[in-house]
Design an enzyme around this catalytic site. Structure first.
Site: not given
Ligand code: NAP
Ligand code: GLV
Length: 336
Positions: A239, A268, A287
């Site tokens: 993360r 993000e 991601h």
């Protein structure tokens, strides 16, 4: 009996939708962008189940808006976006998809390691934008080797272990830090335990695989980055908030470490003016740890089955907040 009403926060693969539509009334958010906070707040009202993504912040305020909610099924493994304590207090089952995305994410961590070490993304850019001049050259795009180097794994859970398995094929020396020591894995995979500070000093590659919690928030900051070797490469597929991104940009700019491979960010999508995207010695991916066709289909099926399991009053396969069973029994939930 009325069908359970559920809210799905993104379009999901057909298989999961098919499973859910057999016994539920579905409201599904459509479109490329995630639903806004207001959308979630409105749509969660009167719903028995929520199938959400890691992009949806399901905090206590959101949870409190729905008095009927019985299950939150997350289409991913990390549950830092959900207030699981509030959910448990209210007898809401929180489920997730551990395991099925382990291999895909470990593959990506290894790919980032290789890519940052051998400057693959930088080379690709040079070939495309015409800055590759003069053909082969003795000093062009030199990087670090991976074979036989030392890998430090922080968080030896499912993904950390899968990365160790890959690294052993590259004859790497593997050291790990985890809050609990894992002697069986040490023996089986030939790993050595290190205190965090020692791992930082010794490793050529450092890969993060802890969940985001209060303890791991900014676990890697300037103080820790300064302990790493100057030729070290940091990989983060866990993360974004586990690393202080500003400190990482300082480290990459200042040559405290040699490179990084990053799949996850504190915000993000990564804002265009983020310092990391200006740097050559970092490989960035959006991601995509679990982004293989096979894995996403499995994640979809599992999150659908988890949600249905709870509404059927059955033990869901992947329950995160096991303590919730003491607050509300599955028998009392059964509505399918
Ligand atoms: P996991 O099996 O639960 O592994 C986490 C490991 O971290 C466990 O061994 C745990 O130790 C250890 N740990 C937890 N807190 C710690 C702390 N404060 N200090 C040291 N070690 C600690 O989880 P996983 O399935 O491997 O997934 C790890 C994370 O990867 C997820 O939480 C998610 O955030 C991220 N992820 C990202 C992607 C992506 O697309 N990039 C995909 C999947 C997962 P204990 O067993 O002792 O608790
Ligand atoms: C991805 O980041 C996940 O938590 O599954």
């Amino acid at each position: 009996m009325n069908k359970p009403r559920i809210y799905i926060t993104r379009e999901i693969p057909a298989k999961g939708l098919e499973l859910l539509s057999r016994c539920c009334d579905i409201t599904m958010h459509r479109g490329k962008e995630p639903p806004s906070r207001e959308d979630i707040q409105i749509n969660i009202q009167g719903k028995d189940g929520l199938l959400c993504m890691l992009t949806d912040k399901i905090d206590s305020e959101i949870i409190k808006t729905s008095d009927k909610l019985k299950v939150i099924s997350s289409f991913n493994v990390g549950v830092d976006h959900i207030d699981t304590i509030e959910a448990t207090k209210r007898g809401i089952y929180v489920t997730y998809t551990p395991g099925v995305l382990t291999n895909a994410t470990a593959d990506l961590a290894f790919a980032l390691m290789m890519s940052a070490a051998r400057r693959i993304a930088e080379g690709d850019r040079n070939v495309r934008n015409g800055s590759w001049r003069g053909g082969w050259a003795p000093n062009m795009l030199l990087g670090e080797g991976v074979y036989g180097k030392t890998l430090g794994i922080i968080g030896l859970g499912r993904i950390g272990t899968a990365l160790a398995e890959r690294a052993s094929g590259f004859k790497m020396k593997i050291v790990y830090y985890n809050r609990n020591r894992l002697p069986n894995k040490e023996k089986k995979l030939n790993l050595e335990y290190r205190y965090l500070e020692d791992l930082l000093k010794e490793s050529d590659f450092i890969s993060l695989h802890v969940p985001l919690t209060d303890e791991t928030h900014h676990l890697i900051d300037s103080q820790k980055l300064k302990k790493m070797k100057r030729n070290a490469i940091l990989v983060n597929t866990a993360r974004g908030q586990i690393v202080d991104e500003d400190d990482l940009a300082d480290a990459l700019e200042g040559g405290w470490i040699s490179g990084a491979g990053i799949d996850v960010f504190s915000s993000e999508p990564l804002p265009a003016d983020n310092r990391l995207s200006q740097l050559k010695n970092v490989v960035l991916t959006p991601h995509i740890g679990s982004a293989t066709y096979h894995t996403r289909n499995l994640m979809c099926e599992i999150s659908a089955m988890n949600l249905l399991g709870v509404l059927k009053g059955e033990n869901p396969h992947y329950l995160f907040n096991i303590e919730v069973m003491k607050v509300r029994s599955l028998d009392s939930i059964k509505m399918i």
